[in-house]
Design a protein around this motif. Structure first.
Motif, PDB file in Angstrom:
ATOM      1  N   PRO A  53       0.830  -1.212   0.000  1.00 45.61           N
ATOM      2  CA  PRO A  53       0.000   0.000   0.000  1.00 45.61           C
ATOM      3  C   PRO A  53       0.862   1.259   0.000  1.00 45.61           C
ATOM      4  N   LEU A  54       0.342   2.311  -0.613  1.00 45.55           N
ATOM      5  CA  LEU A  54       1.084   3.567  -0.740  1.00 45.55           C
ATOM      6  C   LEU A  54       0.888   4.438   0.495  1.00 45.55           C
ATOM      7  N   ASP A  55       1.374   3.968   1.628  1.00 44.67           N
ATOM      8  CA  ASP A  55       1.265   4.763   2.850  1.00 44.67           C
ATOM      9  C   ASP A  55       2.027   6.074   2.699  1.00 44.67           C
ATOM     10  N   PRO A  56       1.490   7.161   3.235  1.00 41.29           N
ATOM     11  CA  PRO A  56       2.222   8.437   3.170  1.00 41.29           C
ATOM     12  C   PRO A  56       3.580   8.312   3.836  1.00 41.29           C
ATOM     13  N   TYR A  57       4.567   8.926   3.212  1.00 46.38           N
ATOM     14  CA  TYR A  57       5.914   8.913   3.768  1.00 46.38           C
ATOM     15  C   TYR A  57       5.943   9.774   5.028  1.00 46.38           C
ATOM     16  N   LYS A  58       6.506   9.232   6.090  1.00 43.61           N
ATOM     17  CA  LYS A  58       6.591   9.967   7.347  1.00 43.61           C
ATOM     18  C   LYS A  58       8.014  10.474   7.540  1.00 43.61           C
ATOM     19  N   LEU A  59       8.159  11.766   7.586  1.00 43.63           N
ATOM     20  CA  LEU A  59       9.469  12.391   7.709  1.00 43.63           C
ATOM     21  C   LEU A  59       9.869  12.509   9.178  1.00 43.63           C
ATOM     22  N   ASP A  60      11.015  11.994   9.479  1.00 39.58           N
ATOM     23  CA  ASP A  60      11.594  12.198  10.803  1.00 39.58           C
ATOM     24  C   ASP A  60      12.412  13.488  10.732  1.00 39.58           C
ATOM     25  N   GLU A  61      11.792  14.580  11.156  1.00 45.17           N
ATOM     26  CA  GLU A  61      12.440  15.874  10.992  1.00 45.17           C
ATOM     27  C   GLU A  61      13.730  15.975  11.793  1.00 45.17           C
ATOM     28  N   ASN A  62      13.832  15.244  12.872  1.00 45.79           N
ATOM     29  CA  ASN A  62      15.050  15.295  13.679  1.00 45.79           C
ATOM     30  C   ASN A  62      16.220  14.590  12.993  1.00 45.79           C
ATOM     31  N   ASP A 106      16.911  22.627   3.430  1.00 46.64           N
ATOM     32  CA  ASP A 106      16.381  23.002   4.744  1.00 46.64           C
ATOM     33  C   ASP A 106      15.056  22.291   4.978  1.00 46.64           C
ATOM     34  N   LEU A 107      14.549  22.412   6.200  1.00 48.83           N
ATOM     35  CA  LEU A 107      13.306  21.738   6.571  1.00 48.83           C
ATOM     36  C   LEU A 107      12.102  22.242   5.774  1.00 48.83           C
ATOM     37  N   PRO A 108      11.943  23.564   5.546  1.00 49.84           N
ATOM     38  CA  PRO A 108      10.801  24.017   4.736  1.00 49.84           C
ATOM     39  C   PRO A 108      10.780  23.404   3.336  1.00 49.84           C
ATOM     40  N   THR A 109      11.951  23.197   2.740  1.00 48.14           N
ATOM     41  CA  THR A 109      11.996  22.583   1.410  1.00 48.14           C
ATOM     42  C   THR A 109      11.506  21.144   1.480  1.00 48.14           C
ATOM     43  N   ALA A 110      11.939  20.406   2.498  1.00 50.39           N
ATOM     44  CA  ALA A 110      11.488  19.023   2.664  1.00 50.39           C
ATOM     45  C   ALA A 110       9.984  18.965   2.885  1.00 50.39           C
ATOM     46  N   ARG A 111       9.466  19.864   3.718  1.00 51.28           N
ATOM     47  CA  ARG A 111       8.029  19.881   3.978  1.00 51.28           C
ATOM     48  C   ARG A 111       7.237  20.216   2.721  1.00 51.28           C
TER      49      ARG A 111
END
Length: 850
Positions: free
Chosen positions: A48-57, A282-287
């Motif tokens: 299944p295509l579960d949404p990718y979960k980003l570990d921001e840390n 940076d984090l905003p780009t990843a988000r």
């Protein structure tokens, strides 16, 4: 089950070494291609295509690849603003589909212009419907970006009166969004009269630009001005091993010299998000990247689809069984040493140098258009099958994944990335291809430019703007919609095909026409007998058109047909399946089995969803014999020259007599009646009288469910004897079961999609009453235009096939006479003669780009 450490499937059972790994969808797709030795049951299921979960840390905020000490240069065309151009074209830009035929014909006036790279039309399918399309912002951004692309030396922007997407709308959009002004020679032209007069006036605007553009010379400019769009199409299992890593490595070198590389195709990164975000600014780009992916999933979900609908038939046939396998290979265009710097919307202006991701569908041509609008002046296109796509004013360098395929299509390809598979080091290939890139940027023609092949398709409009009960699904792929469970109207389900229950009699002889005797025992009388080259997808469309034009000129079919025609379109690949695919297939079969067709050949690109084998199966399902048709493949036959020979030989293999002349009447015909613009009660009655004569003498009349005639109470009363509303009798493009009065369900209001639906349903001629403007003709079905509106006659008289004056009976006589004249081949519709033609297949209410 993993590919590049990414889960793509889960085994159904214990697997042994040598077991064939296949999912239900891949097994079905490969079986349909006639592959032998396949297992009887699938061995795995898609994850299944579960949404990718980003570990921001844990996110790695890395550095961009190290710049070179001495940045290089290429020979380009400096511009007053932005990067230099790699080419120098005069561009004729249609603001909507309504002007596409016009700019195409206008460009022909300047064929052979010397001293620069040529005058090219940008004809597309968007913005022609009534009302505001959901892709309006994207469309305006794309058109504005085209005009500002550095490869444009001059641009004429063409619209039609009352266009929502107009030259003024583009100017307003550019001012509101802070775009810079257009600094090359440019003008805005609104079509306002006869087609020929408008062509002459527009040509007068363009003519003075030619010496100005020709006087510009290439100069040494920094490689920082090289902005590359990274694309893939016709991908295979080697794409992520050879061609994509090679294009990424060359893009890395361009970035080291200060340039830009732009990755796109959002749905072809679903499942590879972790790879893309291994190194990010940076984090905003990843988000923003993850929001973009999620937004794409949601839009597709509104239409009842998931990204699993993206892989084409060619992808699956060659090992890319699902979107994850496709994505992990596609993502390799981002070199591991390169940092993701920016994320932008489709056609958005570049925010800075480095590596950029642009939101776009996986549809290659639609995605390329967005990159060009963002400012890219060169395209890298990787391909497993050997896709031949090119853009009109931006050169494309094509990388092939395997040497075998490169050798088969070497005339259409630029780079043999398959050499990596046989031992050539990647660094050596990178250096060679980087040198080629600089040469092409400096003016050396790419393979596609040498072949003269180009196409444009802008991210097509989508019909759903939010989730809908009974249609929309979740984005994780765990739910699905069975086609039969969707609302019949939304999925454009077939109808009974029986005519409206109207008793129509004729108390006088029907209008006579000189027709042709058809083949077969019944010898049905026909207005023409046509030879057809039908492209199975958008990528074979322009080639089909070129072949048909040559075949017509050189008379490949001799006297066997009255004309040879091709029907280029934007469908068959890069769009969702399900309901829209059913409508597409129904439309295509409608033309293959149209009564006016004497011989028809299908031309596949070779890697599309709806390839030749697909249509063989569809023809069998429809009770037709596939051996009646010709079959050719641009990729499998070995490229443009080889496929041209195959098509010529097929049409020349027949020994059919010339069609035999017979006497007939309008009652032998199937005619669509249409009205656009204001409609007086007298003219409405006249249209009803025309229909009554055709139906009363044994013919059929088809109306649009969204048309002005069905909506007009006076027409309904005169035609059917009652002002009561009528319902559709056939779905879009559906053939009817018996002659009579029919209403075709139309999912949209775009004129060319309406005309194409009529033709697929068996219509042999369209009679349209027009007021306030004229219509484009359809490539296959003659569109006959007449008017009783004095201002329209005064302004557009030279484009009208007849003028209707007097009472309803007199107006009806004028319409019937011109129907008979065109059916008898005594009169060619004005729009056809002028070249103002088009063809476009609807995606319905549930189709979307993927």
């Amino acid at each position: 089950m993993l590919s590049w450490h990414t889960p793509f499937a889960r085994a159904r059972r214990d697997l042994q070494i040598g077991d064939y790994v296949c999912t239900p969808t891949s097994l079905a797709a490969v079986s349909a291609r006639g592959v032998e030795g396949l297992p009887s049951e699938p061995s795995a299921e898609n994850e299944p295509l579960d949404p990718y979960k980003l570990d921001e840390n844990a996110l790695v905020l890395g550095q961009q690849v190290t710049s070179v000490e001495q940045p290089g240069t290429f020979l380009g065309y400096p511009r007053e603003q932005g990067p230099a151009g790699t080419r120098n074209h005069v561009v004729l830009l249609a603001t909507s589909s309504r002007s596409s035929g016009f700019v195409t014909e206008l460009a022909k006036k300047f064929a052979g212009a010397e001293g620069f790279d040529g005058v090219v039309p940008v004809a597309h399918t968007e913005g022609g419907e009534q009302g505001t399309p959901n892709n309006l912002h994207i469309l305006l951004a794309t058109l504005a970006g085209f005009a500002l692309n550095p490869n444009v030396g001059a641009v004429l922007i063409v619209d039609s009166e009352e266009d929502l997407v107009s030259g003024q709308a583009i100017q307003d959009f550019m001012a509101e969004q802070g775009y810079p002004p257009i600094r090359v020679p440019h003008a805005y032209f609104t079509r306002h009269g006869g087609f020929g007069k408008d062509l002459a006036q527009a040509a007068e605007l363009v003519e003075p630009w030619l010496p100005i553009v020709a006087a510009q010379r290439r100069e040494e400019v920094p490689l920082a001005d090289l902005w590359i769009g990274l694309q893939c199409g016709g991908s295979d299992a080697f794409s992520g091993v050879s061609a994509n890593p090679l294009s990424g490595a060359v893009a890395r070198e361009v970035i080291r010299h200060g340039g830009i590389a732009v990755l796109a195709e959002t749905d072809e990164l679903i499942g590879a998000e972790g790879y893309v975000l291994k190194n990010v600014r940076d984090l905003p780009t990843a988000r923003r990247f993850l929001r973009t992916v999620q937004s794409f999933k949601e839009r597709v979900g509104w239409h009842g689809h998931t990204a699993e609908g993206n892989p084409s038939g060619g992808n699956v046939y060659r090992g890319l069984y699902n979107i994850v396998l496709k994505s992990v290979g596609a993502a390799r265009k981002l070199d591991r040493d390169v940092r993701l710097d920016h994320v932008i919307d489709y056609a958005e202006r570049m925010p800075g140098n480095g590596f950029v991701f642009m939101d776009s569908p996986g549809n290659d041509l639609e995605s390329v258009a967005g990159q060009v609008a963002s400012g890219c002046n060169l395209i890298f296109f990787t391909t497993g099958n050997g896709s031949i796509t090119n853009f009109p004013f931006v050169p494309t360098i094509k990388f092939v994944t395997t040497s075998t395929r490169y050798e088969l299509l070497h005339a259409e390809m630029d780079v043999d990335a398959g050499r990596y598979l046989t031992g050539t080091p990647m660094d050596d290939l990178t250096g060679e291809t980087f040198d080629l890139t600089v040469r092409v940027a400096s003016g050396e023609p790419s393979a596609g430019e040498r072949a003269g092949h180009s196409q444009v398709s802008i991210w097509r409009n989508w019909r759903q703007s939010g989730p809908r009960e009974g249609i929309s699904i979740t984005t994780d792929g765990r739910t699905s919609r069975n086609l039969a469970d969707l609302p019949a109207e939304d999925r454009d389900a077939p109808l009974a095909g029986t005519p409206l229950p109207v008793a129509t009699t004729l108390d006088r002889p029907a209008t006579r026409a000189a027709l042709l005797k058809g083949d077969g025992k019944n010898g049905k009388r026909l207005p023409e007998q046509v030879g057809l080259i039908l492209p199975t997808s958008l990528c074979s469309g322009q080639i089909a058109l070129r072949l048909a034009e040559t075949a017509e000129t050189e008379r490949w079919a001799g006297d066997s047909v009255t004309r040879l025609v091709a029907l280029p379109h934007t469908e068959g690949c890069g769009s969702s399946g399900g309901a829209s695919e059913e409508t597409f297939a129904r439309t295509m079969l409608g033309y293959l089995l149209h009564p006016n067709i004497r011989m028809a050949l299908l031309l596949e690109h070779g890697c599309e969803k709806t390839h030749n084998d697909y249509f063989r199966c569809r023809l069998v399902e429809a009770g037709a014999d596939p051996s009646r048709f010709g079959w050719a493949s641009i990729q499998a036959d070995g490229g443009l020259d080889a496929v041209a020979t195959r098509v010529k030989d097929w049409f020349g293999s027949f020994d059919l007599p010339a069609p035999e002349d017979v006497e007939g009447t309008v009652g032998d015909l199937t005619v669509a009646l249409e009205a656009r613009g204001a409609l007086t009660p007298e003219t409405a009655k006249a249209m009803a009288l025309i229909g009554r004569e055709i139906v009363g003498s044994g013919g059929s009349v088809v109306l649009s469910s969204r048309g002005a005639l069905v909506a007009d109470e006076s027409f309904r009363y005169a035609a059917f004897g009652s002002p009561a509303a009528v319902e559709p009798t056939v779905a879009h493009g559906q053939r009817f079961a018996a002659p009579g009065w029919h209403v075709m369900r139309m999912p949209g209001t775009d004129w060319m999609e309406t005309a194409t639906g009529f033709g697929a349903g068996g219509v042999q001629q369209i009679l349209a009453h027009v007021a306030g403007g004229t219509l484009s003709a359809q490539r296959f079905v003659p569109v006959v235009e007449f008017s009783s509106d004095p201002p329209t006659v005064a302004k557009y008289g030279e484009d009208l096939d007849a003028v209707a004056i007097g009472d309803a009976d007199e107006q009806a006589r004028a319409g019937l006479d011109v129907i008979a004249a065109v059916a008898s081949r005594r009169q060619i519709p004005k729009a056809v003669a002028a070249g103002n033609v088009g063809f476009q297949i609807t995606r319905g209410l549930l189709g979307t780009s993927m």
